[in-house]
Scaffold this active site. Structure first.
Site, PDB file in Angstrom:
ATOM      1  N   SER A 121       4.873  -7.417   4.024  1.00  0.00           N
ATOM      2  CA  SER A 121       4.184  -8.653   4.346  1.00  0.00           C
ATOM      3  C   SER A 121       4.916  -9.397   5.465  1.00  0.00           C
ATOM      4  O   SER A 121       5.011  -8.895   6.581  1.00  0.00           O
ATOM      5  CB  SER A 121       4.052  -9.503   3.075  1.00  0.00           C
ATOM      6  OG  SER A 121       3.200 -10.601   3.290  1.00  0.00           O
ATOM      7  N   ASP A 244      -6.336  -4.720   0.639  1.00  0.00           N
ATOM      8  CA  ASP A 244      -5.576  -5.948   0.867  1.00  0.00           C
ATOM      9  C   ASP A 244      -6.532  -7.072   1.270  1.00  0.00           C
ATOM     10  O   ASP A 244      -7.247  -6.967   2.269  1.00  0.00           O
ATOM     11  CB  ASP A 244      -4.540  -5.710   1.974  1.00  0.00           C
ATOM     12  CG  ASP A 244      -3.558  -6.858   2.141  1.00  0.00           C
ATOM     13  OD1 ASP A 244      -3.871  -7.994   1.742  1.00  0.00           O
ATOM     14  OD2 ASP A 244      -2.470  -6.613   2.699  1.00  0.00           O
TER      15      ASP A 244
END
Length: 340
Positions: A121, A244
């Site tokens: 991330s 995602d």
């Protein structure tokens, strides 16, 4: 496929038997400028530097990372500024470059001259930027659901002028995390126990988190950094869950194409799929070791010793040897073809 010298060394470490695989150990170092940095360390071998996602810390990935140590890596998970046991950056924390400066200082302090960089991330963006600054230090770069890609750049740029995009992104992250927690609910107790020892420090550093989120969400030009890695010949392997909700899979494809790298689709993976199952990321990296990552190791470093400077602190903070794990990943993955 012929094994290079480094792989032979890693295999020898992995084959060494121990009575018990070691756990990651928390360590704190103080940089030359007095900044306190938290580390989680395990294993012996090629340095694998791991940078976590926003509102997380290195130790949360402990169950996954100790399995990587069993493959012949010296795992060093760095707590980013204002996270875990690392002090915040104060006013500088609102600017993205300050985070890259800090991680660069950590590498220097530990004496790490070459490493495999893995980032999740926010950490995916950190390792891309860090390697673009120091391509000679990067054996390979593996952003995992990283905050990178052309569409991501466009959305973060637009967020400066369209205020609702920022809370929308936070909402999607919260939703994705909640779904992931439900799917990986068997792991939640373990994650809570891993986070507990640094809870007091995390509470003290809470004022630093808005700055870290803002800096990540407004960092620009990830495609330029990825193209720079491609031009420098740094192997980039983009791992991304295709479900995602926060950073869409389209970004991963754009990132891999910009770097001339490899795209690994994690089928059904959410933003934090690697926290849902401890075996999945080590299994993916293990498969890459038999392909593009193994080739990168053979081409970009002659030996494990060459990864460290003279009297490197990274070699002395812990030297346990980890027993290899029998992995049973719950995720499936495949290497995606890219547009030439």
């Amino acid at each position: 496929m012929a094994q290079g010298t480094v792989r032979d060394e890693m295999d020898a470490i992995a084959d060494a038997t121990t009575t018990k695989p070691p756990r990651l150990r928390r360590r704190t170092v103080v940089l030359d400028d007095g900044h306190r940095v938290g580390l989680s360390v395990c294993g012996e071998g090629v340095p694998l530097v791991m940078i976590h996602g926003v509102i997380a810390e290195g130790m949360l990935y402990a169950r996954t990372l100790r399995r990587l140590a069993g493959a012949g890596f010296k795992v060093i998970a760095v707590d980013s500024a204002g996270h875990g046991r690392t002090a915040g950056l104060g006013r500088k924390g609102w600017g993205w470059e300050a985070y890259i400066d800090l991680h660069e200082q950590v590498l220097d302090h530990l004496g790490i001259e070459r490493a495999v960089f893995v980032g999740h991330s926010m950490g995916g963006r950190v390792v891309v930027e860090l390697a673009a600054r120091n391509p000679e230090r990067a054996i390979a770069v593996l952003p995992v659901n990283g905050a990178i890609g052309g569409l991501w750049d466009q959305l973060t740029g637009a967020a400066r002028y369209v205020p609702f995009l920022f809370p929308l992104g936070i909402g999607l992250l919260v939703t994705d995390t909640a779904i992931g927690a439900l799917q990986g609910r068997k792991q939640m107790g373990a994650l809570a126990r891993l986070a507990a020892p640094s809870l007091a420090q995390r509470v003290r550093e809470l004022p630093s988190l808005p700055a870290a989120i803002f800096a990540t969400a407004t960092a620009r030009d990830s495609l330029d950094r990825l193209r720079a890695l491609g031009h420098a010949g740094v192997p980039v392997m983009v791992l991304h869950g295709d479900r995602d909700l926060t950073i869409w899979f389209t970004n991963a494809r754009q990132a891999a194409e910009a770097a001339g790298g490899t795209l690994v689709r994690i089928e059904g993976g959410l933003h934090s799929w690697l926290l849902e199952d401890a075996d999945s990321l080590p299994a993916v990296i293990g498969s890459l070791l038999d392909g593009v990552l193994g080739e990168a190791l053979a081409e970009r470093t002659p030996s494990i010793d060459a990864c460290y400077g003279p009297e490197a602190l990274a070699l002395t903070i812990d030297r346990p040897v980890s027993k290899p794990y029998q992995l049973e990943p719950s995720h499936h993955w495949r290497i995606e073809p890219l547009t030439p």
